[in-house]
Design an enzyme around this catalytic site. Structure first.
Site, PDB file in Angstrom:
ATOM      1  N   HIS A  12     -13.736  -2.983  18.842  1.00  0.00           N
ATOM      2  CA  HIS A  12     -13.846  -3.343  17.413  1.00  0.00           C
ATOM      3  C   HIS A  12     -12.587  -2.935  16.625  1.00  0.00           C
ATOM      4  CE1 HIS A  12     -16.048   0.793  17.016  1.00  0.00           C
ATOM      5  NE2 HIS A  12     -14.752   0.965  16.872  1.00  0.00           N
ATOM      6  N   HIS A  59     -17.065   4.728  10.761  1.00  0.00           N
ATOM      7  CA  HIS A  59     -15.881   5.598  10.886  1.00  0.00           C
ATOM      8  C   HIS A  59     -15.546   6.302   9.582  1.00  0.00           C
ATOM      9  CE1 HIS A  59     -15.474   2.479  14.013  1.00  0.00           C
ATOM     10  NE2 HIS A  59     -14.658   3.256  14.668  1.00  0.00           N
ATOM     11  N   HIS A 193      -9.520   5.276  24.178  1.00  0.00           N
ATOM     12  CA  HIS A 193      -8.481   5.416  23.156  1.00  0.00           C
ATOM     13  C   HIS A 193      -8.532   6.790  22.519  1.00  0.00           C
ATOM     14  CE1 HIS A 193     -11.912   3.768  20.881  1.00  0.00           C
ATOM     15  NE2 HIS A 193     -11.300   3.828  19.713  1.00  0.00           N
TER      16      HIS A 193
HETATM   17  C1  DHB Z   1      -8.401   1.616  16.842  1.00  0.00           C
HETATM   18  C2  DHB Z   1      -9.537   1.560  17.652  1.00  0.00           C
HETATM   19  C3  DHB Z   1     -10.792   1.862  17.112  1.00  0.00           C
HETATM   20  O1  DHB Z   1     -11.952   1.842  17.838  1.00  0.00           O
HETATM   21  C4  DHB Z   1     -10.923   2.202  15.781  1.00  0.00           C
HETATM   22  O2  DHB Z   1     -12.164   2.446  15.301  1.00  0.00           O
HETATM   23  C5  DHB Z   1      -9.800   2.280  14.969  1.00  0.00           C
HETATM   24  C6  DHB Z   1      -8.528   1.981  15.506  1.00  0.00           C
HETATM   25  C7  DHB Z   1      -7.035   1.290  17.371  1.00  0.00           C
HETATM   26  O3  DHB Z   1      -6.829   1.214  18.592  1.00  0.00           O
HETATM   27  O4  DHB Z   1      -6.122   1.077  16.550  1.00  0.00           O
HETATM   28 FE    FE Z   2     -13.664   2.757  16.650  1.00  0.00          FE
END
Ligand code: DHB
Ligand code: FE
Length: 280
Positions: A12, A59, A193
């Site tokens: 997302h 978030h 990530h």
């Molecule tokens: C990114 C990935 C995420 O899941 C998020 O919530 C915010 C940023 C990213 O890779 O930039």
């Molecule tokens: Fe995220």
């Protein structure tokens, strides 16, 4: 009766929303990523779900560190997004289905999962980016939505095992709704990530591919990881996988994968896409 027609796992990442707003579908960086969604959209056009249950993590838009429920569910007539600082556009509201929401809330409470109920709920990129990816030409009212938030932001986070169990209870709750709805369950976020700290930029492709494979037939294997292990293996934001596990739980014991795609990197993330159908 309501029927679960399938489940979709998707990243997302906000940069995807920006690329869509800028119509960058065919730019070299984006084309392979967006092309992977075409067969999933074709499946959606064929199956025409009437409701999308969207499992994501807020978030910091609707909840912040001062008040962070482990699990929360929308029970509103519509859901709006708002400026989160990523530059994403404000969209026309997404229609809800408050009656279905309350049925899910009551069924889940009866199964010992008490969710925070939100009769107003702003939805962030975890909800809107996947909805835009999957329904880019959204007709108003075509798909009603029920947002379900899972805390992956403020520790302690709910365990992967608990999310799988909650997903199973969610699947039973959906299928006990006595109205003819075709329901698709989305699990958004991940895969590996880490957005800040010493390992910022960390991506673990072998682990992501392992998760994409195992979640199909062996979700229990993934549910055995602790949150700490997921952070070690997939970065500080890697625990967003628990939303995928909840989606997988809702589909029941046996599924088949119709599409599975991995593209790395998109922004800071190993981006995953998975389309599952219940096996007869
Ligand atoms: C990114 C990935 C995420 O899941 C998020 O919530 C915010 C940023 C990213 O890779 O930039
Ligand atoms: Fe995220």
């Amino acid at each position: 009766m309501a029927r679960i027609v399938g489940g979709i796992g998707t990243s997302h990442i906000p940069a995807i929303g920006l690329a869509m707003a800028r119509k960058q579908w065919n730019e070299p960086y984006w084309k392979p990523f967006f092309d992977a969604y075409a067969p999933v959209r074709a499946w959606l056009e064929q199956v025409r779900p009437t409701v999308a249950i969207v499992i994501y993590n807020d978030h910091g838009l609707n909840f912040f560190l001062d008040k962070m429920p482990a699990f929360a569910i929308g029970a509103a007539a519509e859901y709006r997004n708002a400026d989160e600082g990523w530059g994403l556009p404000t969209l026309t509201p997404f229609p809800g289905d408050a009656a279905l929401s309350w049925h899910l809330i009551e069924s889940l409470a009866a199964a010992d999962f008490d969710l925070t109920t939100c009769q107003e709920m702003l939805v962030d990129h975890g909800f809107v980016v996947p909805m835009q990816l999957l329904w880019p030409d959204r007709e108003p009212g075509l798909v009603r939505t029920v947002p379900i938030h899972v805390n992956t932001v403020q520790h302690p986070l709910p365990s992967p095992a608990r999310c799988l169990r909650l997903g199973e209870a969610l699947g039973r709750a959906i299928e006990s709704w006595p109205h003819d709805e075709r329901v698709v369950v989305l699990g958004t976020g991940g895969l590996s990530h880490q957005l800040d700290g010493q390992r910022a930029g960390f991506i673990n492709k072998p682990f992501d591919l392992f998760c994409l494979e195992k979640i199909v037939d062996e979700p229990e294997l993934l549910a055995r990881y602790s949150i700490r292990q997921l952070i070690e293996l997939a970065g500080t934001q890697g625990p967003e996988l628990i939303q995928w596990l909840m989606m997988r739980g809702a589909l029941g014991p046996a599924v088949r994968a119709l599409e599975s795609n991995y593209h790395v990197p998109i922004s800071n993330t190993g981006s995953g896409l998975l389309l599952l159908e219940k096996a007869a």
